[in-house]
Design a protein around this motif. Structure first.
Motif: not given
Length: 280
Positions: A121-125
């Motif tokens: 999972i890419a968690v893109i802030n």
């Protein structure tokens, strides 16, 4: 809210890989691994050292049964700004054949993520640009803050994004949207990214990490072999004809139907209880 340690890691993490210079990694008791890009002063732009460290984590995750899901996050206000622009002088002075070999190594880092038989999972802030977009789309899922911004600026440098954007994103968002991002260098905010299919979920900035962990833990409860097989077959079916795809589905199912997890799943269904999968 997810409790954090003084080092910026979720509280209760049991396993950590030390001595990284560009990233940090830890895995919790639920089986969720957190890989954090730690070059916030460079907007987490990657260089060769960071790519090697990412590959080390992904490689070890292949063999560590305690890691069920891998999340990738960025420290500070960016997910990843792509390649460190200061390293381009080295790249540009390579021979043409040497450059192709150099870039192939970069591709392999993203290919490792795509091939890992566990959800990533890419968690893109925040800022997600250039190779950062290509890193994110190599992951299986993307959860973004409403403040995230996606940009492929390579045409402004007289080149193209060449580490997966053209090849991976065309089926993800369609040829028209992809041309807008690459040829016209149009940015995409978090809300639009969800609308066009670039991300799976967009949430308020303050809820991003909690939303990512909630999704990751929902994946942990699933049968590991089935999840890994589904990932391989779905990824492969993008590039084969439908008959070959159905053959792959039959082959995959013929393996899974013999697993203990399948027997457990069937028993749990009949007994109207939650299954307890162990990966066998």
């Amino acid at each position: 809210m997810t409790k954090m340690t003084s080092e910026g890691l979720p509280a209760g993490f049991l396993e950590q890989l030390p001595n990284f210079k560009r990233i940090s990694f830890a895995a919790d008791s639920d089986g969720v691994g957190l890989l954090t890009l730690r070059r916030s002063d460079k907007l987490n732009a990657f260089d060769e050292l960071m790519l090697r460290e990412i590959r080390q984590v992904v490689w070890q995750a292949n063999f560590n049964d305690k890691i069920k899901v891998l999340m990738i996050v960025g420290d500070g206000r960016a997910f990843c700004a792509g390649r460190d622009i200061m390293g381009l002088d080295y790249e540009n002075n390579l021979s043409t054949a040497g450059y192709r070999a150099y870039v192939r190594a970069n591709h392999e880092a993203f290919d490792d993520i795509e091939a890992l038989e566990k959800p990533v999972i890419a968690v893109i802030n925040g800022i997600c640009a250039g190779g950062g977009v290509e890193l994110a789309i190599a992951c299986d899922f993307r959860i973004a803050s409403e403040k995230a911004e996606f940009l492929l600026p390579e045409n402004q440098l007289g080149v193209i994004p060449a580490s997966g954007a053209c090849s991976r994103m065309i089926q993800m968002i369609g040829i028209g949207r992809l041309k807008e991002m690459i040829m016209a260098v149009q940015p995409v905010d978090g809300v639009k990214a969800e609308r066009i299919g670039l991300v799976n979920q967009v949430v308020p900035a303050g809820q991003l990490l909690d939303a990512a962990y909630a999704f990751a833990r929902s994946l942990v409860s699933l049968a590991p072999q089935a999840v890994g097989m589904a990932k391989h077959i779905i990824n492969t079916c993008q590039n084969v004809d439908t008959e070959t795809g159905r053959l792959l589905e039959r082959l995959g199912q013929s393996v899974l139907i013999r697993t203990q997890d399948n027997k457990e799943g069937m028993s749990a269904f009949k007994e109207k209880r939650r299954p307890k999968f162990n990966g066998n």
